[in-house]
Write an enzyme that holds these catalytic residues in place. Structure first.
Site: not given
Length: 369
Positions: A265, A319, A322, A328
């Site tokens: 990541e 997203e 999250k 985030e």
């Protein structure tokens, strides 16, 4: 299945680039496909998007059967994740997990690696989980062997850089002493089965924590004078490469120079809260764009110049579910409707000389209907 034309349109627009030929080789960058959201496109649509981008390596945070089925008979290769560490520390349950989550989808869907747990080793983390991590990895490996899958699928786990007690200069990289009892046998495991050591590395966090002390150019992989390691005289012009080499040094200190470090990541948020400096579309585009360029140039780190960096970018989509700060929920390269959050030249890199006629677009729409 009828595909919503409003979602298809931005993809087709992305494909309308000048030139005449499609370069057939795939990008060597991987992508993290997170799904903590309630507005994401179907896996079938995602399959079309990724193949149109010529991205053929994807990492999942589970082993979602809908995703694996959607990519059946494609050229996309998957890393999947198994998160129930305590359950997998039972050999029979590890084998049962493989039979349920992996065996039904291969060889139609390509699966190359199973990540057991994510960032399990950390200061103050659950001792039972940390102690169970290696047995779970070993059980997964043994189950792969028993099912005849060990030649095509390897086993690893991913680590946060908090496992390091020192990361600069890179030649002095060292693991935390309180985690050494877990890390040493895991390194032995990697060496025995020839699997990579995976790290989640985010230079953004360093900048966010000390924006007045950390050079933005240094963390964004932009031109700068860099920093010299006094022990090796190697010059580092970006933090990510320094972090990778710090891990190599930490492994060497524990007796291992035979394991490859890969980035499972890394990324940069396009939006953040008021106390998250640097989180912007411009900086995210610069970071990921510069990263893509170095990957395409097959660059290695100063310590390992002949070993091209192997990286999975975080993440494919924003997203919206999250938890945590705004950043985030804003690491995605794409919005859920398929539109790019910012331009990093991904399409130009993947399809530099593409021309698509109106008839081809109509044929594509018809095929997807």
């Amino acid at each position: 299945m009828v595909m919503n034309s409003s979602w298809l349109q931005p993809i087709l627009l992305l494909l309308l680039l000048s030139g005449s030929l499609v370069r057939i080789e795939a990008l060597s960058v991987g992508i993290n496909y997170g799904q903590i959201a309630n507005n994401l496109p179907s896996p079938t649509r995602v399959s079309f998007l990724l193949q149109s981008l010529n991205i053929n390596r994807v990492k999942l945070y589970d082993a979602d059967p809908n995703v694996l089925q959607a990519f059946s008979n494609s050229n996309v290769e998957f890393i999947v994740s198994a998160g129930d560490i305590l359950n997998l520390s039972d050999p029979s349950k590890a084998q049962a997990w493989l039979k349920q989550h992996i065996q039904p989808f291969i060889p139609q869907t390509k699966i190359s690696c199973i990540i057991v747990g994510n960032e399990i080793l950390a200061p103050g983390a659950d001792g039972q989980l940390m102690s169970s991590l290696l047995p779970a990895m070993q059980n997964m490996q043994s189950a792969l062997v028993s099912l005849g899958l060990d030649k095509q699928i390897n086993v690893s786990t991913s680590h946060s850089l908090t496992i390091l007690s020192n990361s600069f200069p890179p030649s002095s990289g060292a693991f935390r002493p309180d985690l050494a009892e877990y890390i040493q046998p895991i390194l032995n495991f990697h060496s025995q089965v020839n699997s990579p050591f995976l790290i989640n590395a985010y230079p953004y966090f360093a900048y966010k924590g000390s924006p007045n002390d950390v050079s933005l150019e240094y963390v964004l992989l932009q031109p700068n004078q860099g920093s010299v390691d006094p022990n090796t005289n190697l010059n580092y012009d970006n933090m990510l490469f320094a972090q990778i080499d710090a891990v190599y040094s930490a492994m060497k200190a524990l007796g291992h120079s035979d394991i490859e470090v890969k980035i499972s990541e890394t990324g940069w948020p396009s939006k953040g809260d008021t106390d998250e400096p640097g989180a912007s579309p411009e900086n995210a585009g610069i970071y990921n764009g510069n990263l893509l360029q170095r990957i395409e140039e097959k660059q290695g780190t100063p310590m390992k110049p002949s070993v091209p960096i192997d990286i999975f970018v975080f993440a494919l989509f924003n997203e919206n579910m999250k938890p945590g700060p705004t950043s985030e929920r804003n690491y995605g390269l794409f919005y859920p409707d398929g539109k790019p959050v910012y331009n990093i030249g991904l399409m130009r890199a993947a399809l530099p000389e593409l021309r698509i006629s109106a008839s081809t677009i109509n044929e594509t729409k018809a095929r997807l209907s």
